[in-house]
Each structure stands twice: as structure tokens, then as C-alpha cells.
Design a protein around this motif. Sequence first.
Motif, mmCIF file in Angstrom:
data_model
loop_
_atom_site.group_PDB
_atom_site.id
_atom_site.type_symbol
_atom_site.label_atom_id
_atom_site.label_comp_id
_atom_site.label_asym_id
_atom_site.label_seq_id
_atom_site.Cartn_x
_atom_site.Cartn_y
_atom_site.Cartn_z
ATOM 1 N N UNK A 91 0.047 -28.030 4.340
ATOM 2 C CA UNK A 91 -1.361 -27.656 4.183
ATOM 3 C C UNK A 91 -1.433 -26.601 3.088
ATOM 4 N N UNK A 92 -2.089 -26.930 1.999
ATOM 5 C CA UNK A 92 -2.211 -25.989 0.879
ATOM 6 C C UNK A 92 -3.426 -25.104 1.118
ATOM 7 N N UNK A 93 -3.172 -23.942 1.640
ATOM 8 C CA UNK A 93 -4.226 -22.989 1.986
ATOM 9 C C UNK A 93 -3.555 -21.660 2.292
ATOM 10 N N UNK A 94 -4.341 -20.620 2.496
ATOM 11 C CA UNK A 94 -3.811 -19.298 2.824
ATOM 12 C C UNK A 94 -4.191 -18.946 4.256
ATOM 13 N N UNK A 95 -3.229 -18.474 5.021
ATOM 14 C CA UNK A 95 -3.502 -17.999 6.371
ATOM 15 C C UNK A 95 -4.187 -16.635 6.290
ATOM 16 N N UNK A 96 -5.265 -16.461 7.053
ATOM 17 C CA UNK A 96 -6.016 -15.208 7.025
ATOM 18 C C UNK A 96 -5.881 -14.403 8.310
ATOM 19 N N UNK A 97 -5.568 -15.087 9.429
ATOM 20 C CA UNK A 97 -5.419 -14.359 10.692
ATOM 21 C C UNK A 97 -4.640 -15.209 11.689
ATOM 22 N N UNK A 98 -3.806 -14.541 12.469
ATOM 23 C CA UNK A 98 -3.086 -15.181 13.566
ATOM 24 C C UNK A 98 -3.669 -14.677 14.876
ATOM 25 N N UNK A 99 -4.130 -15.590 15.723
ATOM 26 C CA UNK A 99 -4.627 -15.231 17.053
ATOM 27 C C UNK A 99 -3.533 -15.595 18.045
ATOM 28 N N UNK A 100 -2.719 -14.606 18.413
ATOM 29 C CA UNK A 100 -1.585 -14.877 19.289
ATOM 30 C C UNK A 100 -2.022 -15.330 20.671
ATOM 31 N N UNK A 101 -3.125 -14.794 21.163
ATOM 32 C CA UNK A 101 -3.587 -15.164 22.503
ATOM 33 C C UNK A 101 -4.005 -16.628 22.558
ATOM 34 N N UNK A 102 -4.712 -17.076 21.528
ATOM 35 C CA UNK A 102 -5.199 -18.457 21.477
ATOM 36 C C UNK A 102 -4.214 -19.399 20.786
ATOM 37 N N UNK A 103 -3.161 -18.840 20.186
ATOM 38 C CA UNK A 103 -2.172 -19.602 19.431
ATOM 39 C C UNK A 103 -2.833 -20.428 18.327
ATOM 40 N N UNK A 104 -3.564 -19.742 17.482
ATOM 41 C CA UNK A 104 -4.218 -20.389 16.351
ATOM 42 C C UNK A 104 -3.973 -19.577 15.085
ATOM 43 N N UNK A 105 -4.008 -20.277 13.949
ATOM 44 C CA UNK A 105 -3.925 -19.644 12.632
ATOM 45 C C UNK A 105 -5.190 -20.007 11.870
ATOM 46 N N UNK A 106 -5.974 -18.999 11.502
ATOM 47 C CA UNK A 106 -7.183 -19.242 10.711
ATOM 48 C C UNK A 106 -6.818 -19.318 9.240
ATOM 49 N N UNK A 107 -7.471 -20.252 8.524
ATOM 50 C CA UNK A 107 -7.181 -20.472 7.109
ATOM 51 C C UNK A 107 -8.360 -20.075 6.242
ATOM 52 N N UNK A 108 -8.069 -19.710 5.003
ATOM 53 C CA UNK A 108 -9.118 -19.287 4.077
ATOM 54 C C UNK A 108 -10.126 -20.392 3.821
ATOM 55 N N UNK A 109 -9.682 -21.638 3.910
ATOM 56 C CA UNK A 109 -10.594 -22.753 3.678
ATOM 57 C C UNK A 109 -11.586 -22.997 4.793
ATOM 58 N N UNK A 110 -11.473 -22.259 5.908
ATOM 59 C CA UNK A 110 -12.436 -22.371 6.994
ATOM 60 C C UNK A 110 -11.933 -23.084 8.228
ATOM 61 N N UNK A 111 -10.806 -23.766 8.126
ATOM 62 C CA UNK A 111 -10.263 -24.475 9.285
ATOM 63 C C UNK A 111 -9.249 -23.600 10.015
ATOM 64 N N UNK A 112 -8.705 -24.129 11.103
ATOM 65 C CA UNK A 112 -7.702 -23.406 11.882
ATOM 66 C C UNK A 112 -6.658 -24.392 12.398
ATOM 67 N N UNK A 113 -5.459 -23.901 12.584
ATOM 68 C CA UNK A 113 -4.372 -24.709 13.122
ATOM 69 C C UNK A 113 -3.927 -24.134 14.462
ATOM 70 N N UNK A 114 -3.653 -24.994 15.426
ATOM 71 C CA UNK A 114 -3.108 -24.558 16.705
ATOM 72 C C UNK A 114 -1.593 -24.732 16.688
ATOM 73 N N UNK A 115 -0.921 -23.932 17.486
ATOM 74 C CA UNK A 115 0.541 -24.028 17.509
ATOM 75 C C UNK A 115 1.074 -23.729 18.906
ATOM 76 N N UNK A 116 2.266 -24.245 19.161
ATOM 77 C CA UNK A 116 3.044 -23.826 20.330
ATOM 78 C C UNK A 116 3.996 -22.704 19.946
ATOM 79 N N UNK A 117 4.538 -22.806 18.723
ATOM 80 C CA UNK A 117 5.361 -21.748 18.147
ATOM 81 C C UNK A 117 4.953 -21.550 16.699
ATOM 82 N N UNK A 118 5.109 -20.308 16.223
ATOM 83 C CA UNK A 118 4.757 -19.994 14.838
ATOM 84 C C UNK A 118 5.938 -19.320 14.156
#
Length: 393
Positions: A71-98
Motif C-alpha cells: 500500500x503506497x501511503x503514509x501511516x499517520x496514527x496507530x490505534x493499539x486498542x483497536x488494532x488499526x493503522x490510519x493512513x494519510x489517504x483517508x483509509x485505515x488498515x486492521x491488523x492482528x500484529x504490527x
Amino acid sequence: MNGNVEVVVVGGGYGGVTAANSLSRHDGVSVTLVNPRPDFVERIRLHQRVAGSDDAVVGFSEVLGGNVRVVVDAATRIDAAERTVSLAGGSALTYDYLVYAVGSGAFDPGVPGAAEFAHRVSDLEGADRLQSALAATPASAPVVVVGSGPTGLETAAELAEVGRRVTLVCGNVLGPSLHARVRRPVARRLARLGVTVIEGPRARVREVTRDGVQLHDGRELPSAVTIWTAGFRVPDLAARSGLRTDTQGRLVTDATLTSVDDVRIVATGDAAGMTDRPFRMSCQAAVQLGPAAAATILRRMAGRTPAPVRMFFAGQCLSLGRNEGVTQFSYPNDRVNALYISGRPGAGVKEIACRFTLNKLVSGARRASSRASQGAGTDRLDTPRPEHRTSNT
């Protein structure tokens, strides 16, 4: 392991790529790598990009397994509680491990004028801006390089070899990471290239201006292009996300590279700060830490206790232009010794080290791709609008 485990790797440098390839070789693991650029940057060759002898860029298709989604984008925030990574493009990715692999970048020294007037060689964009500035400057114009660590030494030598008039401001000593005996061939090589070396207790920069550098001892050095190579710092993504970091911005981890705040977050490369096992930020460390971070995650997935990281260092390879170099050997704990190789053999060792590192990534990609189904990865590059891209690595 039950079901599929989603792993997000933030950063596509040496540590991130080796971690992604190691993880993607295992069934039941889906790997997504987030990076602000669509290519892998050979950071250890950026000084060559500045001088025009190498482009320092390799497509991710060569160094990543075909089953790694990019994914060509920049990560802007990691939400450890929700296990998500917010991206500069406006979307977010979920993870089990980061895997936190954002690398390191230019360090703001707090010296007046440095941020405004000095160029950097710490990332691709900085190297390109510097290359453009040099192209717009007469070859006879003075160039000042601040900092005599590996980046400063290699940049000064590379530019001097192509005819630039270079002054290297070292601070206390030339090549502080080198053994005293190894500094001698480095100094001789720089002298033959015509580099003016300024070192000593008062050889520190007080201010950078548009057309010069002022030292604490009162000297003023004319400079059409000033290059700052002293110090690196990790991007502040972890700190902005509420995760503990050290004074250099690295994610604070235990001996298994696991964040002290969350067992689902593992760091690698320059972004990892093991509290009881500090190590030098380097490509040599990153290519070891990437597979180690992957091993920590795989052990946790299997319900096993991760093992502490074991590091082994061989030395430091410096290119001093295209024709000569110095290889500084070290003990396995990275403490340098008096052994070295210099001259053309030293340059040869450095080139072999660069090629070996890239070949290791390519080999890892092939092993990872061996389990991917035919055609996997042909549509794996997700690219948001270019205006959202910023640098994390």
C-alpha cells in the motif's frame, strides 16, 4: 493457529522488507506493507545518487515476495486498542500484529539556519533536492559537509571525486565511529581528493546561512551548498500514537523487539529501541532485526515464548569515492578494532557488501514467492493520490 493472521508492516526499508518476506513464507499469514513510495530505496547508496553514479532505487517487485500486498501511503496514527493503522489517504488498515519499521531520517540539530539552508542525504527526497541544488551550482563553488560519520565521509568523498570543492566539518574528530588507527587512511584519502578537513574541540557549527557556515571558533566557511549529515532521528509516529519511545524516537521494546506497551506491536530496524541491548542504527542491524521481528510474531502465533534477539556485527564498510574505500572490522558486539582494509580493496569490499545486501533481499523475495499461487501479486500495489504521500522511512 486458527484462521488467517493479518500482519501490517509500516515501512519498506531494510528491516521492513526482510520482516515482510520472512512472515509471508508462512501459511496462515497475510502481510500488508505500507510505504510512502512505490519503490525500495537502497539508503546505503544515496550518496551515489547525489553524485550520479547510482540511482539507489529498486522496485518492490524485486525485493518483496509476490504474496506481500503493498500500500503506497503514509501511516499517520496507530490505534493499539483497536488494532488499526490510519493512513494519510483517508483509509485505515486492521491488523492482528504490527511491525513498526519506519526507519530514521534527518535530525534537527537546533542550530540556527540548519533546517532552512542545509540539505540532507537521509532519504530519497532529500538526496534528490541536494542533487538538484548541486546541478544548479558551478562545479567550482564551495560545498560544506557537516558531520564525519559514515554518511558525511562518503558524501564528501563522492562529491570531491567528481570535482567538487569540499570542506568537511567534523566536530571533535574525523570519523568518530572508527578506530584511531583506521582514521589515518581515511584522512589520507580525503587529502588526495582535495577535501579540506576541519576538526577539533571548537570545530562545531554555530550557524548556517544561505551562503556559508559559521563555526564556534569564529571561522566563517563560504558554502554554496551545505549538507548536514550529523545525527538521525526516528519519525514520531509511535509517539503520536501514544506508544513509548526513547530519546531518539525509537519504539521502546524488550529483548524480543516487542513494544513495552503492546505485545501485538513489534519493532525492527532503526525504529527499534531495545532498552537493555542498544545497537547502532545501520543497514547491518536492520537486516538481522527484520527476520528477528518476524520470528517473535510467529512464536506468539504458535503460542510459544519469543526468544531474545541475538545480534552479530562484522564492521563498517565505507566508500571514499568510486575508486577507494575503507573497511573497518569490529568484534561481534560492534566494538571496533584496529583491523581494516583500505584503498581499492576497501572499495571492492564496500561494493560487495552493497550487492550482497540487495541480493539477500531478492533471495528472500523469491523464497516468499515460492508458496504464492501463480499470478499472485500482479495487482498488489495500492496507490492513493500522490498528494497524500509523505515520508515515514
